[in-house]
Design an enzyme around this catalytic site. Structure first.
Site, PDB file in Angstrom:
ATOM      1  N   ASP A  64     -10.261   2.285   2.347  1.00 43.57           N
ATOM      2  CA  ASP A  64     -10.720   1.393   3.654  1.00 43.57           C
ATOM      3  C   ASP A  64     -11.584   2.523   4.417  1.00 43.57           C
ATOM      4  O   ASP A  64     -12.412   1.981   5.273  1.00 43.57           O
ATOM      5  CB  ASP A  64      -9.490   1.225   4.286  1.00 43.57           C
ATOM      6  CG  ASP A  64      -8.836   0.020   3.574  1.00 43.57           C
ATOM      7  OD1 ASP A  64      -9.551  -1.024   3.003  1.00 43.57           O
ATOM      8  OD2 ASP A  64      -7.683  -0.056   3.543  1.00 43.57           O
ATOM      9  N   LYS A  85       0.794  -1.215  -0.232  1.00 43.24           N
ATOM     10  CA  LYS A  85       0.078  -0.104  -0.064  1.00 43.24           C
ATOM     11  C   LYS A  85       1.052   1.147   0.150  1.00 43.24           C
ATOM     12  O   LYS A  85       0.486   2.284  -0.509  1.00 43.24           O
ATOM     13  CB  LYS A  85      -0.914   0.013   1.168  1.00 43.24           C
ATOM     14  CG  LYS A  85      -2.097  -0.907   0.997  1.00 43.24           C
ATOM     15  CD  LYS A  85      -3.070  -0.907   2.201  1.00 43.24           C
ATOM     16  CE  LYS A  85      -4.062  -2.152   2.065  1.00 43.24           C
ATOM     17  NZ  LYS A  85      -5.356  -1.835   3.218  1.00 43.24           N
TER      18      LYS A  85
END
Ligand code: ATR
Length: 284
Positions: free
Chosen positions: A111, A70
């Protein structure tokens, strides 16, 4: 069914075999009868940047990015010609890549969006601005959750973590109304809060239990856990028994997938009971 014109996307991770994303996107592809595919893409860290370039050459529309890529995805999106959403810049990581026709990357982090959308769906009428939120944990998940809560108007974040220095670093890095309390104060810190969130791995199947004294928790507080195996964690069960509204963590996973699917496949997908059942059942 796929033709030569199929739209392609996937998830880059290392490992990636545990990822639910292929099942999740596969469900939506079937549901909307889309000519496309979403593939698991295991890529070692040292090959991440070249793998992304290859996907662009292969005509992929984009990809999800999971552990441990990420931050590397974030750095790629900082390069000339690529872009990042404001929330990705704030969080400092990327879980959704969209490739444009010129081969440029557009990075987003969804998220936190998934977290907030899950609360909105699971506790209709919930508003981040109602009052303080107590966040347990200071890892990557906490980072996304706190950034999204602040963006949604949460007035006060109380952050607690076993390693206090990690919580301090996270608070300093994100900025905004975040105050850190000691891990052994997590029970008393529940007084007056409107939202309690577990972002640690405690309570997950195979992990130690989360020990938490809920006696100071207002009954009006919403309680949620990002752990979704088991679906009802001991924290959620205890809070429910006390009369609190609880929202389980599976929906965060499902909702975070929506922006990518829409960007790659051109249809805004819905999180439904049928999708939840499909993911929980584990069947093909
Ligand atoms: P993620 O990025 O998915 O949030 P992580 O960075 O590994 O994962 O973070 C896991 C969180 O669970 C951390 O807040 C961690 O606390 P530390 O920062 O002190 O390690 C927390 N955690 C894991 N095991 C724990 C335990 N036994 N007791 C208390 N906290 C624990």
């Amino acid at each position: 069914m796929m033709t030569g014109k199929a739209r392609l996307a996937g998830v880059l991770g290392w490992p990636v075999s545990h990822s639910q994303s292929p099942r999740l996107h596969g469900f939506w592809l079937d549901q909307h009868e889309i000519d496309g595919a979403y593939l698991p893409l295991p890529v070692a860290p040292e090959h991440f940047a070249s793998a992304v370039r290859s996907l662009i050459h292969l005509g992929f529309r984009g990809a999800n990015v999971t552990v441990p890529h990420k931050e590397a995805a974030f750095r790629l999106c900082q390069e000339q010609g690529n872009t990042l959403t404001a929330r990705a810049r704030h969080v400092g990581s990327v879980n959704t890549l969209v490739f444009d026709a010129d081969g440029h990357l557009h990075g987003d982090t969804t998220d936190g969006f998934g977290f907030v959308e899950n609360l909105r769906a699971g506790a209709p009428g919930w508003q981040a601005g109602t009052g303080p939120a107590l966040i347990l944990g200071a890892g990557g998940a906490a980072r996304s959750v706190i950034a999204a809560l602040l963006e949604a108007g949460c007035p006060d974040v109380i952050l607690t973590n076993r390693s206090r220095d990690r919580a301090e670093a996270l608070a300093a890095d994100l900025g905004g109304p975040i105050r850190v309390v000691d891990w052994d104060q997590r029970g008393p810190a529940c007084a007056g809060i409107a939202l309690l969130v577990n972002t640690t791995s405690l309570g997950m199947t195979g992990q130690p239990p989360l020990e938490m004294d809920l006696s100071a928790l207002p009954q009006s507080a919403l309680v949620t856990d990002i752990v979704y195996a088991p679906l009802e964690t001991a924290l959620l069960a205890a809070a429910r028994l006390r009369g609190n509204v609880v929202v389980d963590g599976l929906g965060m996973l499902l909702h975070q997938a929506r922006p990518g699917f829409e960007a790659w496949f051109g249809v805004a997908p819905a999180v439904t009971e049928a999708l939840r059942t499909h993911i929980i059942s584990g069947k093909k």
